[in-house]
Design an enzyme around this catalytic site. Structure first.
Site, short mmCIF file in Angstrom:
data_model
loop_
_atom_site.label_atom_id
_atom_site.label_comp_id
_atom_site.label_asym_id
_atom_site.label_seq_id
_atom_site.Cartn_x
_atom_site.Cartn_y
_atom_site.Cartn_z
N GLU A 45 0.82 -1.21 0.00
CA GLU A 45 0.00 0.00 0.00
C GLU A 45 0.86 1.26 0.00
O GLU A 45 0.53 2.24 -0.66
CB GLU A 45 -0.94 0.00 1.20
CG GLU A 45 -2.09 -0.99 1.10
CD GLU A 45 -3.01 -0.71 -0.07
OE1 GLU A 45 -3.11 0.46 -0.51
OE2 GLU A 45 -3.64 -1.67 -0.57
N TYR A 128 -6.41 6.66 4.21
CA TYR A 128 -6.62 5.62 3.19
C TYR A 128 -5.80 4.38 3.51
O TYR A 128 -6.32 3.25 3.49
CB TYR A 128 -6.26 6.13 1.79
CG TYR A 128 -6.14 4.97 0.83
CD1 TYR A 128 -7.28 4.38 0.31
CD2 TYR A 128 -4.90 4.41 0.52
CE1 TYR A 128 -7.20 3.26 -0.52
CE2 TYR A 128 -4.80 3.29 -0.31
CZ TYR A 128 -5.95 2.72 -0.83
OH TYR A 128 -5.86 1.61 -1.62
N ASP A 146 -9.88 4.59 -3.17
CA ASP A 146 -8.78 5.14 -3.98
C ASP A 146 -9.37 5.70 -5.27
O ASP A 146 -10.60 5.83 -5.42
CB ASP A 146 -7.72 4.07 -4.25
CG ASP A 146 -8.21 2.96 -5.18
OD1 ASP A 146 -9.42 2.91 -5.50
OD2 ASP A 146 -7.38 2.13 -5.59
#
Length: 354
Positions: A45, A128, A146
């Site tokens: 990520e 996020y 996203d």
């Protein structure tokens, strides 16, 4: 019930069409009881922030080969990690990667927190990333949004408010669809849908598992969504890079300050970067020659043009900036992209020293 049915339809599609990625535990493996490695999820990520899957694959494989656990990464020297990150861009991510790994080891016994709230306390982990790790690694029903998910939600609900103003509404829509069952698979399923079916151009609406409830498909507006507020033109900044080599083959390099662009990375001494070439002095007295070429690179907020000056230095050279790195230990791959571009342009001036 409609939202639950839509999530089930998407998960059924994902079970058949999930993308295979080196950091992912696929739906079949999950169903068999295999759990994702939180270290792999976190690392991927961080690497995927503003970077494509294609660009990240090799970096992820190399990092996990060199440092198979978060403890191994935390114990590594900064310069080695920054060198391996070179070329991936957005170098603050690499600095925060090390900070986060060391906090996970020192404060959490090498185990990542398993909640969004706990993950948010880690260095470099924003909303996020925290939601993505909590969902994908620990199956928490967090809302993961996203760019792919924003596009899917804008089309599914035919939302014409331009981004970034539309973000709250798109997040609310995404939250309404996030299921309690298999939330980790669902988060990846929506991202896969956006990446492979609901693509920015020419979405494949005919084979989309959400084609029936998609309001934009019905209205014929899918290709134009999501709308975005026009960006301002990027300014151009100028600078100078001094590429020098000593007569024994050593290169004159410096480690850039931790803060700022390319922070902590290896590079050529040079000027500041500004819209007009700033006043500056070379790192060492020498017969500097203008190469007559520029290393050009685009960052998030500006274009950079670096004029290149080259010089050959005697053994007794005493630079005010930087240090000499022996040719045997210098790896051009350790340079960030713009510095590598300068090296590629200048290296021909020094070939007889190899």
């Amino acid at each position: 019930m409609r939202e639950t049915a839509q999530a089930a339809d998407l998960l059924s599609w994902y079970d058949r069409h999930a993308r295979q990625m080196p950091w992912r535990t696929g739906p079949a493996e999950r169903a068999a009881g295999q759990r994702p490695d939180p270290y792999h999820v976190w690392l991927s990520e961080v690497m995927l922030q503003q970077t494509t899957v294609a660009a990240v694959r090799d970096y992820f494989t190399r990092f996990t080969t060199l440092w198979p656990t978060v403890g191994a990464l935390a114990a590594e020297e900064d310069a080695r990690v920054m060198g391996e990150w070179a070329g991936l861009g957005y170098y603050a991510r690499a600095r925060n990667l090390l900070k986060c790994a060391r906090v996970v080891v020192s404060d959490h016994g090498g185990q990542f927190p398993d909640t969004r709230e706990g993950l948010l306390k880690l260095p470099g982990v924003g909303p996020y990333t925290a939601a993505a790790i909590a969902s994908i690694a620990f199956d928490r029903p967090e809302v993961v949004v996203d760019g792919n998910v924003e596009r899917v939600m804008a089309r599914l609900h035919d939302i014409h408010t331009p981004l970034p103003a539309a973000k709250p509404e798109l997040t609310e829509r995404a939250a309404a669809l996030t299921p309690e069952e298999r939330p980790g698979d669902y988060a990846q399923a929506v991202m896969d849908l956006g990446a492979t079916i609901c693509t920015p151009r020419n979405p494949a609406c005919g084979i989309c598992p959400w084609r029936a409830p998609c309001a934009a498909r019905a209205a014929g507006t899918a290709p134009e969504l999501p709308k975005k507020t026009p960006k301002k033109p990027k300014p151009i900044r100028l600078g100078v890079a001094y590429v020098a080599r000593r007569e024994d083959g050593a290169w004159l390099l410096e480690t850039r300050p931790d803060k700022g662009l390319l922070g902590g990375m290896l590079g050529w001494p040079g000027s500041d970067w500004a819209e007009a070439l700033p006043a500056h002095t070379p790192p060492v007295a020498a017969d500097w020659q203008d190469l007559g070429e520029e290393a050009r690179h685009t960052f998030t907020h500006f274009h950079l043009c670096l004029a290149i000056r080259v010089a050959r230095l005697p053994m007794g050279a005493n630079p005010e900036r930087g240090a000499f790195l022996p040719a045997a230990t210098f790896r051009p791959s350790d340079l960030p992209t713009v510095m590598r571009k300068a090296f590629d342009l200048a290296r021909g001036q020094f070939v007889e020293l190899d």
